[in-house]
Design a protein around this motif. Structure first.
Motif, mmCIF file in Angstrom:
data_model
loop_
_atom_site.group_PDB
_atom_site.id
_atom_site.type_symbol
_atom_site.label_atom_id
_atom_site.label_comp_id
_atom_site.label_asym_id
_atom_site.label_seq_id
_atom_site.Cartn_x
_atom_site.Cartn_y
_atom_site.Cartn_z
ATOM 1 N N ASP A 21 0.821 -1.214 0.000
ATOM 2 C CA ASP A 21 0.000 0.000 0.000
ATOM 3 C C ASP A 21 0.856 1.266 0.000
ATOM 4 N N PHE A 22 0.371 2.263 -0.738
ATOM 5 C CA PHE A 22 1.069 3.549 -0.840
ATOM 6 C C PHE A 22 0.538 4.541 0.183
ATOM 7 N N HIS A 23 -0.781 4.456 0.481
ATOM 8 C CA HIS A 23 -1.402 5.574 1.186
ATOM 9 C C HIS A 23 -1.049 5.661 2.667
ATOM 10 N N ASP A 24 -0.753 4.519 3.314
ATOM 11 C CA ASP A 24 -0.313 4.607 4.708
ATOM 12 C C ASP A 24 0.945 5.460 4.777
ATOM 13 N N ILE A 51 -11.436 12.048 -0.076
ATOM 14 C CA ILE A 51 -10.349 12.812 -0.724
ATOM 15 C C ILE A 51 -9.953 12.109 -2.023
ATOM 16 N N GLN A 52 -9.821 10.775 -1.942
ATOM 17 C CA GLN A 52 -9.452 10.007 -3.146
ATOM 18 C C GLN A 52 -10.513 10.158 -4.227
ATOM 19 N N LYS A 53 -11.776 10.117 -3.796
ATOM 20 C CA LYS A 53 -12.879 10.202 -4.759
ATOM 21 C C LYS A 53 -12.834 11.527 -5.519
ATOM 22 N N TRP A 240 1.339 22.355 -3.441
ATOM 23 C CA TRP A 240 2.655 21.730 -3.643
ATOM 24 C C TRP A 240 2.564 20.639 -4.717
ATOM 25 N N ALA A 241 1.526 19.794 -4.608
ATOM 26 C CA ALA A 241 1.394 18.690 -5.576
ATOM 27 C C ALA A 241 1.250 19.232 -6.999
ATOM 28 N N SER A 242 0.572 20.376 -7.135
ATOM 29 C CA SER A 242 0.257 20.845 -8.489
ATOM 30 C C SER A 242 1.378 21.646 -9.125
ATOM 31 N N PRO A 391 7.003 8.706 -14.836
ATOM 32 C CA PRO A 391 7.216 9.924 -14.041
ATOM 33 C C PRO A 391 6.053 10.203 -13.102
ATOM 34 N N PHE A 392 4.878 9.634 -13.423
ATOM 35 C CA PHE A 392 3.687 9.903 -12.615
ATOM 36 C C PHE A 392 3.350 8.752 -11.670
ATOM 37 N N GLY A 393 4.297 7.860 -11.434
ATOM 38 C CA GLY A 393 4.018 6.742 -10.547
ATOM 39 C C GLY A 393 3.366 5.598 -11.304
ATOM 40 N N SER A 396 -2.778 1.958 -9.238
ATOM 41 C CA SER A 396 -3.940 2.711 -8.759
ATOM 42 C C SER A 396 -3.536 3.992 -8.036
ATOM 43 N N THR A 397 -2.264 4.112 -7.661
ATOM 44 C CA THR A 397 -1.851 5.319 -6.933
ATOM 45 C C THR A 397 -1.187 6.341 -7.857
ATOM 46 N N GLN A 398 -1.267 6.097 -9.160
ATOM 47 C CA GLN A 398 -0.672 7.065 -10.089
ATOM 48 C C GLN A 398 -1.162 8.469 -9.795
ATOM 49 N N CYS A 399 -0.326 9.440 -10.154
ATOM 50 C CA CYS A 399 -0.681 10.846 -9.917
ATOM 51 C C CYS A 399 -2.046 11.178 -10.529
ATOM 52 N N PRO A 400 -2.994 11.652 -9.710
ATOM 53 C CA PRO A 400 -4.310 11.974 -10.281
ATOM 54 C C PRO A 400 -4.291 13.247 -11.133
HETATM 55 C C1 HEM Z 1 4.919 16.963 -14.205
HETATM 56 C C2 HEM Z 1 4.043 17.074 -13.241
HETATM 57 C C3 HEM Z 1 3.745 16.022 -12.201
HETATM 58 C C4 HEM Z 1 4.456 14.893 -11.854
HETATM 59 C C5 HEM Z 1 5.748 14.369 -12.459
HETATM 60 C C6 HEM Z 1 3.732 14.244 -10.779
HETATM 61 C C7 HEM Z 1 4.129 13.065 -10.164
HETATM 62 C C8 HEM Z 1 3.459 12.463 -9.109
HETATM 63 C C9 HEM Z 1 3.876 11.225 -8.463
HETATM 64 C C10 HEM Z 1 5.116 10.401 -8.844
HETATM 65 C C11 HEM Z 1 2.996 10.944 -7.478
HETATM 66 C C12 HEM Z 1 3.015 9.721 -6.530
HETATM 67 C C13 HEM Z 1 2.372 8.529 -7.224
HETATM 68 C C14 HEM Z 1 2.798 7.155 -6.753
HETATM 69 O O1 HEM Z 1 3.739 7.018 -5.948
HETATM 70 O O2 HEM Z 1 2.226 6.151 -7.234
HETATM 71 C C15 HEM Z 1 2.006 12.017 -7.488
HETATM 72 C C16 HEM Z 1 0.951 12.119 -6.603
HETATM 73 C C17 HEM Z 1 0.034 13.145 -6.623
HETATM 74 N N1 HEM Z 1 -0.074 14.165 -7.552
HETATM 75 FE FE1 HEM Z 1 1.189 14.517 -9.089
HETATM 76 N N2 HEM Z 1 2.605 14.978 -10.498
HETATM 77 C C18 HEM Z 1 2.573 16.068 -11.344
HETATM 78 C C19 HEM Z 1 1.593 17.048 -11.416
HETATM 79 C C20 HEM Z 1 0.471 17.092 -10.624
HETATM 80 C C21 HEM Z 1 -0.588 18.058 -10.729
HETATM 81 C C22 HEM Z 1 -0.647 19.182 -11.759
HETATM 82 C C23 HEM Z 1 -1.490 17.785 -9.736
HETATM 83 C C24 HEM Z 1 -2.792 18.451 -9.363
HETATM 84 C C25 HEM Z 1 -3.428 19.339 -9.921
HETATM 85 C C26 HEM Z 1 -1.002 16.637 -9.009
HETATM 86 C C27 HEM Z 1 -1.619 16.060 -7.930
HETATM 87 C C28 HEM Z 1 -1.152 14.944 -7.236
HETATM 88 C C29 HEM Z 1 -1.785 14.414 -6.028
HETATM 89 C C30 HEM Z 1 -3.007 15.014 -5.332
HETATM 90 C C31 HEM Z 1 -1.044 13.279 -5.641
HETATM 91 C C32 HEM Z 1 -1.280 12.378 -4.414
HETATM 92 C C33 HEM Z 1 -2.229 11.273 -4.821
HETATM 93 C C34 HEM Z 1 -2.661 10.367 -3.680
HETATM 94 O O3 HEM Z 1 -2.444 10.711 -2.525
HETATM 95 O O4 HEM Z 1 -3.230 9.304 -3.983
HETATM 96 N N3 HEM Z 1 0.176 16.238 -9.583
HETATM 97 N N4 HEM Z 1 2.314 12.906 -8.498
#
Ligand code: HEM
Length: 464
Positions: A21-24, A51-53, A240-242, A391-393, A396-400
């Motif tokens: 699991d990733f979320h813990d 939050i996930q939804k 930060w995420a965005s 790059p996005f993971g 099911s936990t890929q970056c949303p």
């Molecule tokens: C080039 C841009 C981005 C990259 C490379 C990226 C990459 C990632 C990665 C690697 C993860 C962790 C996934 C995993 O370990 O499976 C993640 C999680 C996340 N990303 Fe991105 N991200 C990007 C842009 C964004 C943007 C623009 C948003 C929102 C508008 C965003 C929102 C999130 C969120 C909310 C999570 C956490 C998801 C969760 O807790 O399940 N990301 N991202």
């Protein structure tokens, strides 16, 4: 920690989402870093699932709206780089530093000259390329996600927010590694200032936040156990995420294009295939739009972006073992795992594997295009890979936010190339990756790169 290095084995890990699991891990790490109570501890029943939804509001129809807003905001912010607010043009004594002072009075006529005078102004502006990408992506993304201020086009305090964000981000690797915030100098105070920017009293006054943020505000309001600063911390985490990864991704995407003329020419030509000559010529003064369909047609640009992400992405995918079990890797191999063990995928090693990507350190803008379509078949030991670009993971936990991220990067490149003539002055060293953030997403550049730019309206867009 156990690293799984063979990408042919990735599916055996990724498909075990329940046991690995990733979320813990992410909940613990994010709560300590951003300053909210862990969501999964039992104090907030159902919150984690909700939050996930809501992440689905970063996709589908909601994504179209977000993408549309981003296109408009990019143009507003970039025109400000030219000092061209809507319908007005800057005086000669304007300085690059003015960009860093928030101007609420962009429309003040006294500050601006007539369009004709501006057209005659053909001098170049110089700026650090990373700074350029930073301020543009930060503000345009902020406006698109959180909405406009009550008055004016720019949020008061945007520059201070950016400054504090950078300070916070510079210690982010230490926070995520659980170094106590009290040991990190002024970080706690800086985080407090960042959180106060997102205080429910402020956020509630912003005009037209995206649906994703609106629904999160509503969701947090249903939990009495969440204090105002806890809610603010959740909103800050989304900032930060965005932008945390998108800003360095914008840097590498633009840098690689500007240092590879054949890539730049192909991408320019492709862009001119989806926008009209008239739109290209008028973008310095009039908004253009790019629909999802138009963005989808930019396959060379998408390949170029993916190539930049491949070269700069250093994220690790961490999974925590939920129960003792035997993980079978393939027909011959299995490993016994203990509850609490960490399993890590390290996509950077795969992205740099010469068996999968010949000459892996070279930038090849068309690496992900074949016969006019996206190339999806990549091999290791002659076996087709299920996962080859991460790059996005993964799973099911890929970056949303990945679809929004790709769209906004495409838009950024399109608008910048249409609006400006750009050059990197000769004699500079090549940009290098700042490996001090290894494991944490897209790496920023380690060195300074100067960008020179001026409005494209002084010259016809180069379509060759
Ligand atoms: C080039 C841009 C981005 C990259 C490379 C990226 C990459 C990632 C990665 C690697 C993860 C962790 C996934 C995993 O370990 O499976 C993640 C999680 C996340 N990303 Fe991105 N991200 C990007 C842009 C964004 C943007 C623009 C948003 C929102 C508008 C965003 C929102 C999130 C969120 C909310 C999570 C956490 C998801 C969760 O807790 O399940 N990301 N991202």
């Amino acid at each position: 920690m156990t690293f799984v290095m063979d990408p042919l084995l990735y599916p055996s890990v990724i498909k075990r989402g329940r046991q690995l699991d990733f979320h813990d891990f992410s909940d613990q790490a994010a709560s300590v870093t951003f300053g909210y109570p862990a969501v999964r501890g039992g104090r907030f029943p159902g919150l984690s699932e909700q939050i996930q939804k809501l992440f689905r509001l970063l996709q589908g129809d909601s994504l179209d709206v977000l993408t549309f807003r981003m296109m408009g905001n990019l143009q507003v912010v970039l025109r400000r780089s030219l000092s061209i607010p809507e319908g007005a043009f800057p005086k000669d004594d304007w300085q690059v530093e003015d960009l860093y002072e928030p101007k609420d009075d962009w429309q003040a006529k006294d500050d601006w000259q007539a369009e004709d005078d501006w057209q005659a102004k053909d001098d170049w502006q110089a700026e650090d390329l990373y700074e350029f990408c930073y301020r543009v992506m930060f503000e345009a993304t902020f406006l698109s996600i959180y909405g406009r201020p009550e008055q004016g086009a720019a949020h008061p305090g945007m520059n201070t927010l950016q400054e504090n964000f950078r300070k916070f981000d510079s210690v982010f690797p230490l926070l995520i590694a659980r170094v106590p915030i009290a040991l990190l100098g002024q970080t706690k105070g800086i985080r407090q200032k960042l959180l106060s920017f997102f205080h429910p009293c402020r956020i509630g006054k912003w005009i037209d936040p995206c649906e994703f943020v609106q629904r999160r505000v509503h969701l947090f309001d249903q939990y009495d156990t969440l204090g105002d600063l806890d809610k603010a911390a959740h909103h800050f985490a989304i900032l930060w995420a965005s932008v945390g990864n998108t800003i360095p991704a914008a840097f590498w995407s633009l840098y690689h294009l500007l240092t590879h003329p054949e890539a730049l020419a192909a991408v320019r030509q492709e862009i001119m295939g989806v926008v009209s000559q008239e739109e290209a010529e008028s973008i310095c003064t009039r908004d253009i739009t790019l629909t999802r369909e138009q963005l989808d047609r930019l396959i060379y640009l998408e390949s170029a972006l993916n190539e930049s992400l491949r070269l700069s992405s250093a994220s690790m995918n961490i999974r925590v073992v939920q129960e003792d079990f035997t993980l079978s890797l393939d027909a011959q191999r299995a490993v016994n795992l203990r509850k609490g063990d960490f399993i890590v995928l390290h996509p950077q090693s795969m992205h740099m594997d010469p068996d999968i990507y010949p000459q892996p350190r070279m930038y090849r803008f068309d690496r992900f295009v074949e016969a006019g379509r996206e190339k999806t078949d990549f091999y290791k030991h002659s076996q087709k890979l299920h996962y080859y670009r991460m790059p996005f993971g993964s799973g099911s936990t890929q970056c949303p936010g990945r679809f929004f991220a790709v769209n906004e990067l495409k838009q950024f490149i399109c608008v910048v190339l249409l609006m400006f003539q750009l050059e990197l002055p000769a004699g500079q060293e090549d940009a290098r990756l700042d490996t001090s953030r290894a494991g944490l997403g897209i790496l920023p550049p380690a060195n300074h790169i100067t960008l020179r730019y001026r409005p494209n309206s002084l010259q016809q867009p180069n379509t060759s």
